[in-house]
Design a protein around this motif. Structure first.
Motif, mmCIF file in Angstrom:
data_model
loop_
_atom_site.group_PDB
_atom_site.id
_atom_site.type_symbol
_atom_site.label_atom_id
_atom_site.label_comp_id
_atom_site.label_asym_id
_atom_site.label_seq_id
_atom_site.Cartn_x
_atom_site.Cartn_y
_atom_site.Cartn_z
ATOM 1 N N MET A 1 1.852 29.825 -35.043
ATOM 2 C CA MET A 1 1.141 30.928 -34.351
ATOM 3 C C MET A 1 2.250 31.530 -33.403
ATOM 4 S SD MET A 1 -2.342 31.025 -32.369
ATOM 5 C CE MET A 1 -1.696 29.906 -30.944
ATOM 6 N N ARG A 2 2.269 32.837 -33.516
ATOM 7 C CA ARG A 2 3.236 33.721 -32.872
ATOM 8 C C ARG A 2 2.530 35.011 -32.139
ATOM 9 N NH1 ARG A 2 5.365 29.437 -33.042
ATOM 10 N NH2 ARG A 2 7.382 28.827 -33.759
ATOM 11 N N SER A 3 2.932 35.463 -31.524
ATOM 12 C CA SER A 3 2.623 36.864 -30.750
ATOM 13 C C SER A 3 2.759 37.948 -32.155
ATOM 14 C CB SER A 3 3.391 37.181 -29.634
ATOM 15 O OG SER A 3 2.993 38.561 -29.041
ATOM 16 N N THR B 1 -0.295 42.692 -25.699
ATOM 17 C CA THR B 1 -1.738 42.461 -25.180
ATOM 18 C C THR B 1 -2.437 43.577 -24.624
ATOM 19 O OG1 THR B 1 -0.959 41.676 -22.800
ATOM 20 C CG2 THR B 1 -1.117 39.999 -24.990
ATOM 21 N N VAL C 1 -2.145 37.880 -32.589
ATOM 22 C CA VAL C 1 -1.343 36.808 -33.035
ATOM 23 C C VAL C 1 -1.362 36.724 -34.661
ATOM 24 C CG1 VAL C 1 -1.791 35.405 -30.823
ATOM 25 C CG2 VAL C 1 -3.121 34.884 -32.846
#
Length: 69
Positions: free
Chosen positions: A44-46, A50, A66
């Protein structure tokens, strides 16, 4: 989000007479939830910036994009 933060001085849970009595449960839920999520999706990554709630009353994020890998 700093799950291993030391000490009791956190703005998110108040201080003094305005201290949140639900803090221990909220911290436990965050630790269990995040560790379970990261175990299930280790890649899992950005996926972008946000978005915060547009409010001075509610603190937090409306969106945290994500990719799950």
């Amino acid at each position: 989000l700093i799950l291993d933060r030391e000490g009791e001085r956190m703005m998110t849970f108040g201080e003094g007479v305005h201290f949140c009595i639900g803090k221990p449960l909220a911290v436990l839920e965050a630790r269990v939830g995040m560790s379970s999520l990261l175990r299930a999706f280790p890649a899992m990554r950005s996926a972008g910036p946000t978005v915060r709630y547009p409010s001075h009353v509610i603190r937090g994020f409306a969106e945290i994009p994500v990719t799950l890998g």
